[in-house]
Design a protein around this motif. Structure first.
Motif, PDB file in Angstrom:
ATOM      1  N   HIS A 517       1.021   9.447   3.192  1.00  0.00           N
ATOM      2  CA  HIS A 517       0.350   8.143   3.336  1.00  0.00           C
ATOM      3  C   HIS A 517      -0.016   7.565   1.969  1.00  0.00           C
ATOM      4  CE1 HIS A 517      -0.175   8.534   7.753  1.00  0.00           C
ATOM      5  NE2 HIS A 517      -0.235   9.829   7.475  1.00  0.00           N
ATOM      6  N   ARG A 518       0.959   7.592   1.059  1.00  0.00           N
ATOM      7  CA  ARG A 518       0.716   7.052  -0.284  1.00  0.00           C
ATOM      8  C   ARG A 518       1.180   5.604  -0.419  1.00  0.00           C
ATOM      9  NH1 ARG A 518       1.759  12.471  -0.911  1.00  0.00           N
ATOM     10  NH2 ARG A 518       0.376  13.580  -2.361  1.00  0.00           N
ATOM     11  N   ASP A 519       2.163   5.220   0.361  1.00  0.00           N
ATOM     12  CA  ASP A 519       2.745   3.879   0.256  1.00  0.00           C
ATOM     13  C   ASP A 519       2.961   3.311   1.643  1.00  0.00           C
ATOM     14  OD1 ASP A 519       3.693   3.940  -2.790  1.00  0.00           O
ATOM     15  OD2 ASP A 519       4.282   5.843  -1.861  1.00  0.00           O
ATOM     16  N   ALA A 520       2.591   2.045   1.817  1.00  0.00           N
ATOM     17  CA  ALA A 520       2.830   1.330   3.077  1.00  0.00           C
ATOM     18  C   ALA A 520       3.696   0.114   2.762  1.00  0.00           C
ATOM     19  CB  ALA A 520       1.516   0.901   3.711  1.00  0.00           C
ATOM     20  N   TRP A 521       4.816  -0.009   3.476  1.00  0.00           N
ATOM     21  CA  TRP A 521       5.785  -1.065   3.211  1.00  0.00           C
ATOM     22  C   TRP A 521       6.042  -1.887   4.468  1.00  0.00           C
ATOM     23  CZ3 TRP A 521       8.436  -0.731  -1.685  1.00  0.00           C
ATOM     24  CH2 TRP A 521       8.255   0.468  -2.371  1.00  0.00           C
ATOM     25  N   ALA A 522       6.410  -3.136   4.267  1.00  0.00           N
ATOM     26  CA  ALA A 522       6.923  -3.983   5.346  1.00  0.00           C
ATOM     27  C   ALA A 522       7.837  -5.013   4.699  1.00  0.00           C
ATOM     28  CB  ALA A 522       5.803  -4.669   6.113  1.00  0.00           C
ATOM     29  N   GLY A 540      -0.901   6.595  -7.026  1.00  0.00           N
ATOM     30  CA  GLY A 540      -0.117   7.447  -6.147  1.00  0.00           C
ATOM     31  C   GLY A 540      -0.924   8.385  -5.280  1.00  0.00           C
ATOM     32  N   SER A 541      -2.227   8.248  -5.268  1.00  0.00           N
ATOM     33  CA  SER A 541      -3.039   9.137  -4.442  1.00  0.00           C
ATOM     34  C   SER A 541      -2.942   8.737  -2.978  1.00  0.00           C
ATOM     35  CB  SER A 541      -4.507   9.106  -4.895  1.00  0.00           C
ATOM     36  OG  SER A 541      -5.035   7.800  -4.802  1.00  0.00           O
ATOM     37  N   SER A 542      -3.222   9.696  -2.103  1.00  0.00           N
ATOM     38  CA  SER A 542      -3.088   9.489  -0.668  1.00  0.00           C
ATOM     39  C   SER A 542      -4.177   8.569  -0.138  1.00  0.00           C
ATOM     40  CB  SER A 542      -3.154  10.843   0.047  1.00  0.00           C
ATOM     41  OG  SER A 542      -3.052  10.676   1.437  1.00  0.00           O
ATOM     42  N   VAL A 543      -3.821   7.803   0.884  1.00  0.00           N
ATOM     43  CA  VAL A 543      -4.764   6.924   1.570  1.00  0.00           C
ATOM     44  C   VAL A 543      -4.729   7.309   3.047  1.00  0.00           C
ATOM     45  CG1 VAL A 543      -5.502   4.562   2.014  1.00  0.00           C
ATOM     46  CG2 VAL A 543      -4.177   5.085  -0.054  1.00  0.00           C
ATOM     47  N   PRO A 544      -5.625   8.189   3.481  1.00  0.00           N
ATOM     48  CA  PRO A 544      -5.561   8.693   4.859  1.00  0.00           C
ATOM     49  C   PRO A 544      -5.491   7.561   5.888  1.00  0.00           C
ATOM     50  CG  PRO A 544      -7.181   9.916   3.596  1.00  0.00           C
ATOM     51  CD  PRO A 544      -6.746   8.769   2.730  1.00  0.00           C
ATOM     52  N   GLY A 545      -4.515   7.668   6.784  1.00  0.00           N
ATOM     53  CA  GLY A 545      -4.391   6.712   7.880  1.00  0.00           C
ATOM     54  C   GLY A 545      -3.600   5.469   7.576  1.00  0.00           C
ATOM     55  N   ILE A 546      -3.272   5.207   6.329  1.00  0.00           N
ATOM     56  CA  ILE A 546      -2.557   3.976   6.009  1.00  0.00           C
ATOM     57  C   ILE A 546      -1.098   4.107   6.439  1.00  0.00           C
ATOM     58  CG2 ILE A 546      -1.839   4.632   3.666  1.00  0.00           C
ATOM     59  CD1 ILE A 546      -2.369   1.785   2.791  1.00  0.00           C
ATOM     60  N   THR A 547      -0.562   3.070   7.063  1.00  0.00           N
ATOM     61  CA  THR A 547       0.842   3.027   7.474  1.00  0.00           C
ATOM     62  C   THR A 547       1.405   1.643   7.208  1.00  0.00           C
ATOM     63  OG1 THR A 547       0.432   2.293   9.753  1.00  0.00           O
ATOM     64  CG2 THR A 547       0.381   4.684   9.341  1.00  0.00           C
ATOM     65  N   GLY A 548       2.703   1.576   7.168  1.00  0.00           N
ATOM     66  CA  GLY A 548       3.343   0.278   6.987  1.00  0.00           C
ATOM     67  C   GLY A 548       3.039  -0.671   8.128  1.00  0.00           C
ATOM     68  N   ARG A 549       2.973  -0.149   9.334  1.00  0.00           N
ATOM     69  CA  ARG A 549       2.744  -0.999  10.504  1.00  0.00           C
ATOM     70  C   ARG A 549       1.337  -1.579  10.518  1.00  0.00           C
ATOM     71  NH1 ARG A 549       4.455  -2.351  15.479  1.00  0.00           N
ATOM     72  NH2 ARG A 549       2.918  -2.504  17.133  1.00  0.00           N
ATOM     73  N   THR A 550       0.330  -0.782  10.136  1.00  0.00           N
ATOM     74  CA  THR A 550      -1.052  -1.252  10.229  1.00  0.00           C
ATOM     75  C   THR A 550      -1.525  -1.966   8.971  1.00  0.00           C
ATOM     76  OG1 THR A 550      -1.864   0.904   9.461  1.00  0.00           O
ATOM     77  CG2 THR A 550      -1.643   0.585  11.846  1.00  0.00           C
ATOM     78  N   ALA A 551      -0.979  -1.621   7.796  1.00  0.00           N
ATOM     79  CA  ALA A 551      -1.480  -2.190   6.542  1.00  0.00           C
ATOM     80  C   ALA A 551      -0.589  -3.298   5.997  1.00  0.00           C
ATOM     81  CB  ALA A 551      -1.627  -1.083   5.492  1.00  0.00           C
ATOM     82  N   ALA A 552       0.724  -3.076   5.987  1.00  0.00           N
ATOM     83  CA  ALA A 552       1.626  -4.040   5.342  1.00  0.00           C
ATOM     84  C   ALA A 552       2.206  -5.065   6.311  1.00  0.00           C
ATOM     85  CB  ALA A 552       2.755  -3.291   4.631  1.00  0.00           C
TER      86      ALA A 552
END
Length: 685
Positions: A517-522, A540-552
């Motif tokens: 969960h380091r990068d979220a893309w759309a 480059g640190s992890s972001v717990p719970g972040i996803t491309g669908r929910t964030a980007a």
């Protein structure tokens, strides 16, 4: 002494001063003409609108300006207040000098210099012209007359507009209008114009950000004088006096922060850098990205790129959610940073497989726990769908089918395809392309992903992305895939599940989430443009719970909405038939195991077109579109025949285009390197 005699003496004194000034012209010789003045460098958008300026080496904000850049009301007020006979005098106004001479004779000192705009410009460009002595005034007159002779009224007015002091490090009307009103001076209210007329007379004592009361009084005096001169109406003056004086300076525009800095650093000698960007797009999208990223979490940044399909021009590039936020490492340009794309590469892999006849959108593929040598990928949610069409596997972003597709395409061949398109993905030192690339085991830039997805919106041709309008023309587009595969990918991604609150089916898009969960893309595209979004932490640190669908993805859909909505995707190409799984050749109905890179040991089949299908190539209308043919299995190179006549050869790409003779039934045949053959008969319409 009679009034008439006093006026005569004053006029005579004025003429004597004017004559002295004229003599001084020839004694002074040629002086500065303003051509050596250093102006702020500017980065502007495609329409010449300011994106980001840079201070001069002496830390000034100073821009060139012409009368055409300024509100005509300001010009009328300026000449009425400062130099009513500007259009008539030769640089020195004898009547104004007569008034100044009378004040000097009666008081024993210079009270009013009788300065014309030409004399003020002479003082502004001649740094030695300091003080209020008679010698200084004579020098100003000399320079003013010479400037009138050498430059003319128009250039003198332009120099005043560019050099007049407005307090602090602000010079010229453009810098002043931007600093005090946050806009260009092309449209000013009477109150704004009056303030800009008043400030140069005493720029430090009347600075609105330090002495707003003094600025207001000076402005109101100009408004009253304009009423007396007939320039303004009473209601305009009343409304003007009611406007608030700005009490603080506004920051200069700072749009396209990283791209502007990059352009200015690349060519420091160029004063104006013209970009392909659109200021309106940046004004709409930069606040959107900043607000959304702040709402997601701490220390997060974001990046966004917009590409126009028709031209390949980048109309917006935002490298950080907030370039000035050190906590979010805003100085790092994440649009150009190399990051793991997660599942965002999957459509590219499927496109190559479809193009080469290795699979079809309706080909059934297994989504079950599988092992590829020592590699055992799992789906994001640890669940499996069983047997699904390739179309569904891509829409749901299933991992096992994507790895199986990559194994069949071949990681090395996939990398070669990217390299041929000008994209240079980054692998860890010492590693070679492997199956993990399908799930994000590679580094790529947001700008590169935007270009690759733009190929789907351009019938398969990847644009040579262009950001500068003032440099050489861009390179031609490079093919990434063919028209049919490009359209199929768009058709599949248009049916991908939309984020909450968004309408599905209007935008073709794909998300990606990197390992940990380091990068979220759309990344999405419609019939006009491609937009790519990244969200994550620059370190480059992890972001717990972040996803491309929910964030980007929500940012992506809102970005399309803010740019004017979504344009429909292109219609199905005429030569591309809609087939069910049952209509596919047997070899394409179910996805098989991987083949060797050197060739394919399966029996040769024609993957497209299917046997017996009708294909509209416009032949019955007198048109002559080419017919695509794809082979599956067999060993290249291949020879293709149309109605028994050789029509060309093709190799590892396993596809070619041929020209049927006309409407009616046509037999297509393919022969591989080992003499195996396959044939289909189609009806051309």
């Amino acid at each position: 002494m009679t009034r008439l005699r006093r006026l005569a003496l004053l006029a005579a004194g004025g003429l004597l001063l004017a004559g002295a000034g004229a003599v001084a012209v020839w004694q002074a010789g040629a002086g500065p003409d303003g051509s050596a003045t250093a102006f702020s460098r500017e980065v502007v958008d495609r329409n010449g609108r300011l994106l980001r300026p840079f201070q001069t080496d002496d830390d000034m904000w100073r821009f060139p300006a012409t009368a055409a850049d300024v509100d005509p009301l300001f010009l009328r007020m300026l000449t009425a207040y400062e130099d009513r006979r500007f259009a008539l005098h030769p640089g020195v106004d004898p009547l104004a000098l007569a008034r100044a001479t009378g004040q000097w004779l009666s008081s024993g000192r210079i009270v009013s210099g009788g300065s014309t705009l030409s004399m003020q410009v002479a003082r502004l460009i001649d740094k030695r012209a300091d003080g209020r002595s008679l010698a200084v005034k004579l020098r100003e007159m000399a320079r003013a007359v010479r400037l009138e002779r050498d430059l003319g009224k128009g250039r003198i007015l332009d120099l005043y507009l560019a050099l007049a002091p407005y307090g602090g490090n602000i010079e010229g009307i453009r810098a002043a209008s931007l600093a005090y009103f946050g806009k260009e001076p092309a449209r000013l209210t009477p109150a704004e114009a009056a303030l800009l007329v008043a400030l140069p007379q005493s720029p430090e004592a009347r600075r609105p950000d330090r002495f707003p009361d003094a600025a207001r009084r000076a402005r109101d005096r100009v408004l009253e004088r304009m009423l007396e001169a007939g320039v303004l109406k009473p209601e305009q003056v009343a409304a003007g006096k009611g406007e608030r004086v700005p009490v603080a300076r506004r920051p200069m525009p700072a749009l396209a922060w990283h791209a502007a800095q990059e352009a200015a650093a690349a060519e420091p000698a160029r004063r104006v850098h013209r970009m392909t960007f659109d200021r309106g797009a940046h004004e709409a999208l930069e606040p959107l990205l900043r607000e959304r990223v702040r709402a997601i979490g701490l220390r997060l940044s974001g990046a966004l790129v917009v590409v126009d399909h028709a031209t390949g021009e980048v109309t917006a590039r935002i490298g950080a959610a907030d370039p000035l936020d050190a906590e979010r490492q805003g100085a790092v340009d994440m649009a150009r940073a190399v990051r793991s794309p997660g599942s965002a590469l999957k459509p590219l892999i499927y496109a190559v497989a479809f193009e080469q006849g290795l699979a079809h959108p309706e080909t059934l593929i297994e989504d079950r726990p599988s092992r590829f040598g020592t590699y055992a990928p799992a789906n994001f949610d640890r669940d499996y769908q069983g047997t699904v069409p390739a179309r569904t596997a891509l829409q749901l972003s299933l991992n096992v089918p994507a790895v199986a597709m990559m194994e069949t395409v071949g990681p090395q061949r996939f990398f070669a395809r990217l390299n041929q398109s000008g994209i240079r993905p980054v692998l860890p030192r010492g590693e070679v392309p492997g199956l993990a690339v399908a799930l994000g085991g590679v580094g790529i830039r947001l700008t590169d992903l935007a270009a690759l997805y733009a190929a789907f919106g351009r019938s398969g041709d990847m644009p040579a992305m262009r950001e500068r309008l003032d440099l050489a023309a861009p390179e031609p587009a490079r093919p990434f895939t063919d028209e049919g595969a490009a359209w199929v990918i768009g058709d599949i991604l248009a049916d991908a599940p939309a984020p909450d609150g968004a309408i599905a089916g209007r935008l073709a898009y794909k998300t990606g989430t990197s390992y940990g969960h380091r990068d979220a893309w759309a990344i999405g595209f419609d019939g006009r443009r491609t937009i790519a979004v990244w969200v994550g932490r620059p370190d480059g640190s992890s972001v717990p719970g972040i996803t491309g669908r929910t964030a980007a993805a929500p940012i992506l859909f809102d970005a399309f909405a803010r740019l004017g909505g979504i344009r429909p995707l292109p219609g199905r190409p005429l030569h591309l038939a809609a087939l069910s799984n049952a209509q596919l050749p047997p070899a394409l109905r179910r996805f098989g195991p991987a083949r060797e890179a050197a060739g394919d040991t399966r029996d040769l089949v024609i993957a497209f077109p299917p046997d017996g299908v009708r294909i509209d190539l416009g032949a019955t209308r007198g048109e002559s579109e080419m017919l695509a043919i794809r082979a599956a299995g067999g060993r290249p190179p291949f020879t293709v025949l149309v109605d028994g006549r050789p029509a060309g050869r093709f190799g590892a790409q396993r596809q070619a285009t041929v020209q049927p003779d006309g409407p009616g039934f046509t037999t297509l045949s393919v022969i591989d390197a080992e003499g195996r053959s396959a044939s289909v008969t189609v009806r051309v319409e």
